[in-house]
Design a protein around this motif. Structure first.
Motif, PDB file in Angstrom:
ATOM      1  N   LEU B 103       0.861  -1.179   0.000  1.00 13.28           N
ATOM      2  CA  LEU B 103       0.000   0.000   0.000  1.00 13.28           C
ATOM      3  C   LEU B 103       0.899   1.231   0.000  1.00 13.28           C
ATOM      4  O   LEU B 103       1.838   1.313   0.783  1.00 13.28           O
ATOM      5  CB  LEU B 103      -0.860  -0.029   1.262  1.00 13.28           C
ATOM      6  N   VAL B 104       0.631   2.162  -0.908  1.00 12.69           N
ATOM      7  CA  VAL B 104       1.456   3.370  -1.028  1.00 12.69           C
ATOM      8  C   VAL B 104       0.536   4.579  -0.881  1.00 12.69           C
ATOM      9  O   VAL B 104      -0.435   4.704  -1.630  1.00 12.69           O
ATOM     10  CB  VAL B 104       2.163   3.423  -2.405  1.00 12.69           C
ATOM     11  N   PHE B 105       0.806   5.428   0.101  1.00 10.00           N
ATOM     12  CA  PHE B 105      -0.023   6.627   0.218  1.00 10.00           C
ATOM     13  C   PHE B 105       0.760   7.798   0.792  1.00 10.00           C
ATOM     14  O   PHE B 105       1.751   7.627   1.491  1.00 10.00           O
ATOM     15  CB  PHE B 105      -1.303   6.367   1.023  1.00 10.00           C
ATOM     16  N   SER B 106       0.287   8.995   0.433  1.00  8.83           N
ATOM     17  CA  SER B 106       1.029  10.185   0.853  1.00  8.83           C
ATOM     18  C   SER B 106       0.652  10.570   2.273  1.00  8.83           C
ATOM     19  O   SER B 106      -0.483  10.373   2.709  1.00  8.83           O
ATOM     20  CB  SER B 106       0.759  11.349  -0.095  1.00  8.83           C
ATOM     21  N   GLU B 107       1.638  11.073   2.978  1.00  8.29           N
ATOM     22  CA  GLU B 107       1.431  11.554   4.346  1.00  8.29           C
ATOM     23  C   GLU B 107       2.210  12.851   4.461  1.00  8.29           C
ATOM     24  O   GLU B 107       3.423  12.862   4.513  1.00  8.29           O
ATOM     25  CB  GLU B 107       1.953  10.527   5.357  1.00  8.29           C
ATOM     26  N   ARG B 108       1.476  13.957   4.443  1.00  6.06           N
ATOM     27  CA  ARG B 108       2.081  15.282   4.320  1.00  6.06           C
ATOM     28  C   ARG B 108       3.004  15.271   3.093  1.00  6.06           C
ATOM     29  O   ARG B 108       2.586  14.893   2.029  1.00  6.06           O
ATOM     30  CB  ARG B 108       2.811  15.664   5.604  1.00  6.06           C
ATOM     31  N   ASP B 109       4.276  15.634   3.249  1.00  4.37           N
ATOM     32  CA  ASP B 109       5.160  15.670   2.071  1.00  4.37           C
ATOM     33  C   ASP B 109       5.819  14.325   1.819  1.00  4.37           C
ATOM     34  O   ASP B 109       6.517  14.155   0.817  1.00  4.37           O
ATOM     35  CB  ASP B 109       6.265  16.720   2.279  1.00  4.37           C
ATOM     36  N   ASP B 110       5.633  13.394   2.723  1.00  3.85           N
ATOM     37  CA  ASP B 110       6.279  12.081   2.596  1.00  3.85           C
ATOM     38  C   ASP B 110       5.325  11.075   1.966  1.00  3.85           C
ATOM     39  O   ASP B 110       4.167  11.372   1.709  1.00  3.85           O
ATOM     40  CB  ASP B 110       6.688  11.551   3.972  1.00  3.85           C
ATOM     41  N   THR B 111       5.853   9.876   1.772  1.00  2.95           N
ATOM     42  CA  THR B 111       5.016   8.781   1.295  1.00  2.95           C
ATOM     43  C   THR B 111       5.222   7.594   2.228  1.00  2.95           C
ATOM     44  O   THR B 111       6.362   7.270   2.576  1.00  2.95           O
ATOM     45  CB  THR B 111       5.405   8.387  -0.144  1.00  2.95           C
ATOM     46  N   LEU B 112       4.128   6.996   2.628  1.00  2.99           N
ATOM     47  CA  LEU B 112       4.211   5.813   3.490  1.00  2.99           C
ATOM     48  C   LEU B 112       3.987   4.561   2.653  1.00  2.99           C
ATOM     49  O   LEU B 112       3.146   4.552   1.744  1.00  2.99           O
ATOM     50  CB  LEU B 112       3.155   5.877   4.589  1.00  2.99           C
ATOM     51  N   LEU B 113       4.742   3.554   2.957  1.00  3.01           N
ATOM     52  CA  LEU B 113       4.598   2.263   2.275  1.00  3.01           C
ATOM     53  C   LEU B 113       4.321   1.203   3.337  1.00  3.01           C
ATOM     54  O   LEU B 113       5.065   1.106   4.320  1.00  3.01           O
ATOM     55  CB  LEU B 113       5.875   1.915   1.503  1.00  3.01           C
ATOM     56  N   VAL B 114       3.275   0.447   3.135  1.00  7.00           N
ATOM     57  CA  VAL B 114       2.841  -0.527   4.135  1.00  7.00           C
ATOM     58  C   VAL B 114       2.593  -1.867   3.453  1.00  7.00           C
ATOM     59  O   VAL B 114       2.024  -1.911   2.361  1.00  7.00           O
ATOM     60  CB  VAL B 114       1.527  -0.065   4.809  1.00  7.00           C
ATOM     61  N   ALA B 115       3.034  -2.931   4.088  1.00  3.00           N
ATOM     62  CA  ALA B 115       2.780  -4.271   3.538  1.00  3.00           C
ATOM     63  C   ALA B 115       2.618  -5.267   4.678  1.00  3.00           C
ATOM     64  O   ALA B 115       3.190  -5.090   5.759  1.00  3.00           O
ATOM     65  CB  ALA B 115       3.947  -4.702   2.651  1.00  3.00           C
ATOM     66  N   THR B 116       1.825  -6.285   4.424  1.00  2.23           N
ATOM     67  CA  THR B 116       1.741  -7.381   5.386  1.00  2.23           C
ATOM     68  C   THR B 116       3.033  -8.167   5.297  1.00  2.23           C
ATOM     69  O   THR B 116       3.483  -8.518   4.206  1.00  2.23           O
ATOM     70  CB  THR B 116       0.573  -8.316   5.027  1.00  2.23           C
ATOM     71  N   SER B 117       3.610  -8.449   6.437  1.00  2.00           N
ATOM     72  CA  SER B 117       4.866  -9.187   6.427  1.00  2.00           C
ATOM     73  C   SER B 117       4.636 -10.630   5.988  1.00  2.00           C
ATOM     74  O   SER B 117       3.793 -11.328   6.562  1.00  2.00           O
ATOM     75  CB  SER B 117       5.453  -9.157   7.845  1.00  2.00           C
ATOM     76  N   PRO B 118       5.381 -11.106   4.982  1.00  2.00           N
ATOM     77  CA  PRO B 118       5.268 -12.532   4.617  1.00  2.00           C
ATOM     78  C   PRO B 118       5.606 -13.454   5.795  1.00  2.00           C
ATOM     79  O   PRO B 118       5.080 -14.558   5.883  1.00  2.00           O
ATOM     80  CB  PRO B 118       6.284 -12.686   3.484  1.00  2.00           C
ATOM     81  N   ALA B 119       6.448 -12.968   6.707  1.00  2.00           N
ATOM     82  CA  ALA B 119       6.759 -13.780   7.898  1.00  2.00           C
ATOM     83  C   ALA B 119       5.506 -13.968   8.748  1.00  2.00           C
ATOM     84  O   ALA B 119       5.323 -15.009   9.384  1.00  2.00           O
ATOM     85  CB  ALA B 119       7.864 -13.108   8.721  1.00  2.00           C
ATOM     86  N   TYR B 120       4.645 -12.961   8.748  1.00  2.25           N
ATOM     87  CA  TYR B 120       3.378 -13.098   9.474  1.00  2.25           C
ATOM     88  C   TYR B 120       2.486 -14.119   8.765  1.00  2.25           C
ATOM     89  O   TYR B 120       1.851 -14.955   9.415  1.00  2.25           O
ATOM     90  CB  TYR B 120       2.666 -11.744   9.549  1.00  2.25           C
ATOM     91  N   LEU B 121       2.465 -14.065   7.433  1.00  3.79           N
ATOM     92  CA  LEU B 121       1.682 -15.061   6.680  1.00  3.79           C
ATOM     93  C   LEU B 121       2.178 -16.474   7.003  1.00  3.79           C
ATOM     94  O   LEU B 121       1.396 -17.416   7.089  1.00  3.79           O
ATOM     95  CB  LEU B 121       1.773 -14.799   5.176  1.00  3.79           C
ATOM     96  N   ALA B 122       3.490 -16.584   7.152  1.00  2.00           N
ATOM     97  CA  ALA B 122       4.065 -17.900   7.468  1.00  2.00           C
ATOM     98  C   ALA B 122       3.521 -18.435   8.797  1.00  2.00           C
ATOM     99  O   ALA B 122       3.364 -19.643   8.968  1.00  2.00           O
ATOM    100  CB  ALA B 122       5.590 -17.816   7.518  1.00  2.00           C
ATOM    101  N   THR B 123       3.212 -17.518   9.728  1.00  2.00           N
ATOM    102  CA  THR B 123       2.658 -17.990  11.001  1.00  2.00           C
ATOM    103  C   THR B 123       1.199 -18.423  10.839  1.00  2.00           C
ATOM    104  O   THR B 123       0.712 -19.255  11.585  1.00  2.00           O
ATOM    105  CB  THR B 123       2.714 -16.901  12.107  1.00  2.00           C
ATOM    106  N   LEU B 124       0.518 -17.856   9.841  1.00  2.86           N
ATOM    107  CA  LEU B 124      -0.874 -18.250   9.588  1.00  2.86           C
ATOM    108  C   LEU B 124      -0.949 -19.584   8.854  1.00  2.86           C
ATOM    109  O   LEU B 124      -1.910 -20.330   8.997  1.00  2.86           O
ATOM    110  CB  LEU B 124      -1.593 -17.184   8.749  1.00  2.86           C
ATOM    111  N   PHE B 125       0.067 -19.840   8.040  1.00  3.79           N
ATOM    112  CA  PHE B 125       0.097 -21.073   7.240  1.00  3.79           C
ATOM    113  C   PHE B 125       1.398 -21.819   7.559  1.00  3.79           C
ATOM    114  O   PHE B 125       2.345 -21.793   6.774  1.00  3.79           O
ATOM    115  CB  PHE B 125       0.015 -20.734   5.744  1.00  3.79           C
ATOM    116  N   PRO B 126       1.449 -22.448   8.704  1.00  5.45           N
ATOM    117  CA  PRO B 126       2.728 -23.031   9.139  1.00  5.45           C
ATOM    118  C   PRO B 126       3.046 -24.381   8.482  1.00  5.45           C
ATOM    119  O   PRO B 126       3.241 -25.379   9.163  1.00  5.45           O
ATOM    120  CB  PRO B 126       2.532 -23.173  10.650  1.00  5.45           C
ATOM    121  N   HIS B 127       3.071 -24.403   7.166  1.00  8.65           N
ATOM    122  CA  HIS B 127       3.436 -25.628   6.459  1.00  8.65           C
ATOM    123  C   HIS B 127       4.938 -25.590   6.187  1.00  8.65           C
ATOM    124  O   HIS B 127       5.438 -24.607   5.633  1.00  8.65           O
ATOM    125  CB  HIS B 127       2.676 -25.726   5.132  1.00  8.65           C
ATOM    126  N   THR B 128       5.601 -26.648   6.549  1.00 15.75           N
ATOM    127  CA  THR B 128       7.070 -26.643   6.436  1.00 15.75           C
ATOM    128  C   THR B 128       7.530 -26.425   4.989  1.00 15.75           C
ATOM    129  O   THR B 128       8.540 -25.785   4.743  1.00 15.75           O
ATOM    130  CB  THR B 128       7.667 -27.962   6.962  1.00 15.75           C
TER     131      THR B 128
END
Lengths: 358, 164
Positions: B103-128
């Protein structure tokens, strides 16, 4: 002449003090570097600004902030976060790393805090009345803090900070009585938090307010969130219909709930040539103004999961409809403000998926 | 003394019940680049690391129309087709989380970039069998975000000569 010289000296000193007291928090050059700077950039700068000028989180370089908090407060805040208030707990960092970050943040301080931690003796009942009169307007009647995350879209930009949640279990564990007292005594220049000395309240009155804020601890412990009642990462239903009919029924279910089908296509769209896309993995995006507006206003990061998305997958002759479980993705945001939105989204998904699969 | 005990009890309780949320669950950086440049920088950096940008979409139905001050708000989808195909074949319930998104969006003069961590996904789908893929995605995504965070005007993001 000597009097005039003294006047000039005092005027210059006063101007200097005003400049340094927090009117220009980013003007202080942070001399901490190396690993501490790297850790700060990696973990803190997105919300607190590379120069500590805030944005989403507290403007850490603000001199009144620096002089009213202890290193222990900073350490515990990083370690414990603010459950439900966006600031995560950095339990993934080692103690030495947290201490490095604290040192880095302290690099903005002109004067170190002069706080001797000892419990405050006050009357919480009297404090409650004073809190209602002086604090509740910004911090909420129960100390719940200002609404929103602080991110653009979710609050007006004319204030450098939103009112913190004083009843937050993370805040209460981090802030000693003397930290709370120092904030009340001195205020935070450059933010709406004013010094209570302006209100002509006595030091004992301030102690009473501190005691009342401290009494939030018991309620905070009772208010802890429970694990999600449905902890499946994906909500999945097997459809008794063929692929085309399932897609059709899904869209019908969306429209019946006043949603627009915003766009649809294969899951591989844009990843492979159109001719090679798997037509049995179909994604439908849906929503309406309110459905999208409410979560975005509360927390713009929620756009990662908007508009609503349902995926249909056919594999070995079995058709399944599925969506990411909002009750599970809720954990990503650490934002209590999203609770109602999350619940509504969960119910919407369950209803739409169930209807398509019956 | 009672206060001190209360405080420690609160801390212990907090540590126990504050749940699995790690700071790393959500990856987030702030870039000094203005929104259009940050968006181009993310695209270029993702592609330079061998991923395909599947699309750049609006989240909204018209943010300006809804009274927002800015419509600088986009979601960028990306991935490696073969990896995604293989993962969904093995674990269809992963499909709602793929392709990956920033997700990319402006915040005042800056830009924020946000993403779900794939490491977090790994905890949701703990298949070796898929842990290694999530770990690689996590590493790549962190590098992408850090490069865009540290990028300045008129400087290439990757060392491959690409300039956005």
């Amino acid at each position: 002449m000597a009097t005039y010289g003294k006047f000039v000296f005092l005027s210059l000193a006063l101007v200097g003090a005003l400049i340094l007291s927090g009117c220009a928090p980013v003007a202080v050059k942070n001399m901490e570097g190396g690993e501490a700077a790297r850790l700060y950039a990696l973990n803190c700068a997105a919300c607190h600004g590379a120069a500590g000028d805030g944005g989403i989180g507290v403007p850490l370089a603000l001199q009144d902030f620096q002089s009213s908090v202890t290193d222990d407060y900073l350490f515990r805040t990083i370690r414990l976060g603010r459950p439900g208030r966006v600031m995560p707990n950095f339990s993934n960092l080692r103690d030495e790393e947290v201490q490095s970050i604290v040192r880095f943040i302290r690099g903005w301080a002109i004067n170190p805090p002069n706080i001797v931690d000892k419990p405050v003796q006050g009357d919480p009942l009297h404090g409650k009345a004073l809190f209602g009169a002086y604090c509740a307007e910004c911090h909420g009647a129960g100390g719940e803090g200002g609404a929103g995350t602080g991110v653009t879209f979710s609050r007006p930009r004319d204030q450098p900070i939103m009112a913190p949640g004083l009843n937050n279990i993370g805040y209460l564990a981090a802030a000693s009585d003397q930290v709370i007292k120092a904030t009340l005594m001195h205020g935070r220049d450059g933010t709406p938090m004013r010094s209570f000395r302006r209100f002509r309240v006595s030091e004992q009155d301030i102690d009473d307010i501190v005691s009342y804020v401290r009494s939030f601890e018991l309620q905070a412990a009772r208010r802890q969130a429970l694990p999600p009642r449905d902890a499946r990462p994906a909500l999945v239903f097997q459809s008794p219909h063929d692929f085309a009919k399932t897609v059709h029924k899904l869209k019908q279910a969306m429209v019946a709930r006043n949603f627009l089908v915003i766009r649809e296509g294969t899951l591989e769209s844009g990843l492979v040539n159109r001719s090679r896309e798997n037509q049995r993995q179909w994604v439908i995006y849906f929503g309406n103004l309110e459905f999208i507006d409410k979560p975005l206003r509360t927390d713009p990061r929620f756009g990662l999961f908007l508009p609503g998305r349902v995926t249909v997958v056919e594999q070995d002759g079995v058709v399944r409809v599925m969506a990411a479980n909002p009750l599970v993705i809720n954990a990503l945001f650490n934002n209590d403000g999203l609770a109602a939105v999350i619940e509504e989204l969960y119910q919407t998904y369950m209803n739409v998926l169930r209807e398509a699969a019956t | 003394m009672k206060k001190m005990i209360n405080r420690w009890l609160t801390m212990i309780l907090l540590l126990i019940v504050s749940g699995p949320l790690l700071a790393g669950d959500m990856l987030m950086v702030r870039s000094k680049l203005p929104f259009p440049l940050a968006l181009k920088a993310v695209q270029a950096t993702i592609e330079a690391r061998g991923y395909t940008v599947a699309g750049v979409e609006n989240v909204d139905l018209g943010l300006l129309r809804m009274g927002y001050l800015s419509d600088s708000y986009k979601v960028l989808s990306f991935g490696k087709a073969k990896e995604i195909e293989a993962l969904i074949r093995l674990y269809p319930e992963l499909a709602p989380y793929l392709p990956l998104q920033i997700l990319v969006f402006s915040e005042r003069d800056d830009t924020l970039l946000v993403a779900t961590s794939p490491a977090y996904l790994a905890t949701l789908f703990p298949h070796t069998g898929i842990a290694a893929i999530f770990a690689r995605w996590e590493g790549d995504l962190q590098v992408v975000l850090e490069l865009v965070r540290d990028a300045e005007h008129h400087t290439p993001v990757e060392q491959d000569g690409s300039n956005y």
